[in-house]
Design an enzyme around this catalytic site. Sequence first.
Site, PDB file in Angstrom:
ATOM      1  N   HIS A   1     -10.608  27.488   2.406  1.00 63.41           N
ATOM      2  CA  HIS A   1     -11.709  27.619   3.362  1.00 63.41           C
ATOM      3  C   HIS A   1     -11.578  28.925   4.161  1.00 63.41           C
ATOM      4  O   HIS A   1     -12.571  29.588   4.448  1.00 63.41           O
ATOM      5  CB  HIS A   1     -11.718  26.410   4.285  1.00 63.41           C
ATOM      6  CG  HIS A   1     -12.739  26.526   5.349  1.00 63.41           C
ATOM      7  ND1 HIS A   1     -14.084  26.581   5.064  1.00 63.41           N
ATOM      8  CD2 HIS A   1     -12.627  26.662   6.693  1.00 63.41           C
ATOM      9  CE1 HIS A   1     -14.752  26.726   6.193  1.00 63.41           C
ATOM     10  NE2 HIS A   1     -13.894  26.782   7.182  1.00 63.41           N
TER      11      HIS A   1
ATOM     12  N   LYS B   1     -25.734  30.460  10.786  1.00 68.76           N
ATOM     13  CA  LYS B   1     -25.468  29.028  11.012  1.00 68.76           C
ATOM     14  C   LYS B   1     -24.533  28.856  12.204  1.00 68.76           C
ATOM     15  O   LYS B   1     -23.559  29.565  12.330  1.00 68.76           O
ATOM     16  CB  LYS B   1     -24.803  28.425   9.765  1.00 68.76           C
ATOM     17  CG  LYS B   1     -24.383  26.975   9.931  1.00 68.76           C
ATOM     18  CD  LYS B   1     -23.680  26.443   8.693  1.00 68.76           C
ATOM     19  CE  LYS B   1     -22.179  26.457   8.843  1.00 68.76           C
ATOM     20  NZ  LYS B   1     -21.468  25.903   7.701  1.00 68.76           N
TER      21      LYS B   1
ATOM     22  N   ARG C   1     -22.225  25.829  14.100  1.00 70.29           N
ATOM     23  CA  ARG C   1     -21.779  24.441  13.971  1.00 70.29           C
ATOM     24  C   ARG C   1     -21.341  23.925  15.339  1.00 70.29           C
ATOM     25  O   ARG C   1     -20.548  24.562  16.014  1.00 70.29           O
ATOM     26  CB  ARG C   1     -20.609  24.362  12.976  1.00 70.29           C
ATOM     27  CG  ARG C   1     -20.141  22.938  12.720  1.00 70.29           C
ATOM     28  CD  ARG C   1     -18.990  22.899  11.750  1.00 70.29           C
ATOM     29  NE  ARG C   1     -19.361  23.091  10.364  1.00 70.29           N
ATOM     30  CZ  ARG C   1     -19.952  22.172   9.609  1.00 70.29           C
ATOM     31  NH1 ARG C   1     -20.265  21.003  10.118  1.00 70.29           N
ATOM     32  NH2 ARG C   1     -20.230  22.422   8.340  1.00 70.29           N
TER      33      ARG C   1
ATOM     34  N   GLY D   1       0.806  -1.228   0.000  1.00 71.31           N
ATOM     35  CA  GLY D   1       0.000   0.000   0.000  1.00 71.31           C
ATOM     36  C   GLY D   1       0.837   1.276   0.000  1.00 71.31           C
ATOM     37  O   GLY D   1       0.305   2.370  -0.202  1.00 71.31           O
TER      38      GLY D   1
END
Length: 325
Positions: A139, A201, A203, A47
Amino acid sequence: MDEKNRIETLSGIKIFTGNSNRALVEKVCDYLSIPLGNATVKRFPDGEIDVKVEEDVRGADIFIIQPTCPPVNDSLTELLILIDCFKRASSARITAVLPYYGYARKDRKDEGRVPITAKLVANLITKAGADRLLTMDLHAAQIQGFFDIPVDHLLAFPVISDYYRKKDLSDFVVVSPDVGGIKIARLYSNHLHMRLAVVDKRRYGPEEIEVGFVIGDVEGRNAIIIDDLIATGGSICQAAKVLKEKGAKDIYVAATHPVLCGTAAEKLNEAPIKEIAVTDTIPLSEDVKKSLGSKIKVLSVSSLLGEAIKRIHTNTSISSMFTEQ
Ligand code: R5P
């Protein structure tokens, strides 16, 4: 600059990629009219990642285009190993091109005993040997400050706003799904000459969201919600629901990065959303394509990335790509 000069200037440039979004990278190469560099990025039987660059890269200006999208850890490790490989092969300069920067949401210590993974990723990319970073719709824009190498931060805004400008959108309002997104939503509202509204909003966890009220008038208007990414779909679906409750008509969604994990596609299908426009920074899985069908439109950012790469290579302005709109 005429075509002959352009090709001469670009002669030292080489583009490579791992396995995270080959279709996008091929489009960027088409834009630049150069072939994709020849590298094998495969797996050892256990892997581990096995990389071999199959052409001479000594003295070349290397751009490794690799969004660190799911499978995030594989995409990131491939990128780091590729950077190491080009450094050891004596490339002149290495630019890590992350159309999507994974782990960006862990960008601060908002409670005790948690990491700042966005900074760790910046350290890893820099330490591996990248000389520059080119990325898109981070972001949080301040992630640029996690790097001590030059960072060029692109916006998908020209591609997305162009898409909506070509539609006949009368009586629309641009909506930011949270307070953090107001700046970018305002850019769209100014450019598209639409009013702005904001959803409140909160979170509480990766999948726990509470949506309270809407700031701005949405009643009787169509809405475009603008977000940087859709992951679980929770934020967008809750925002669409509350907009409907406040009397909005048709709801459109635009998000740069379609992470679309878990049951996001099912949630988006059930939500009161007419259409979702995303870009190709992240490839859509076959399941997502099948599930969302014509409800999702994919806009390509390949020419934006290609143009930025050309400008980095030729030392010309990138910010003017966004002011020339
Ligand atoms: C949040 O601040 C972001 O801009 C996105 O709204 C959010 O990360 C999307 O995540 P999800 O789709 O899981 O709600």
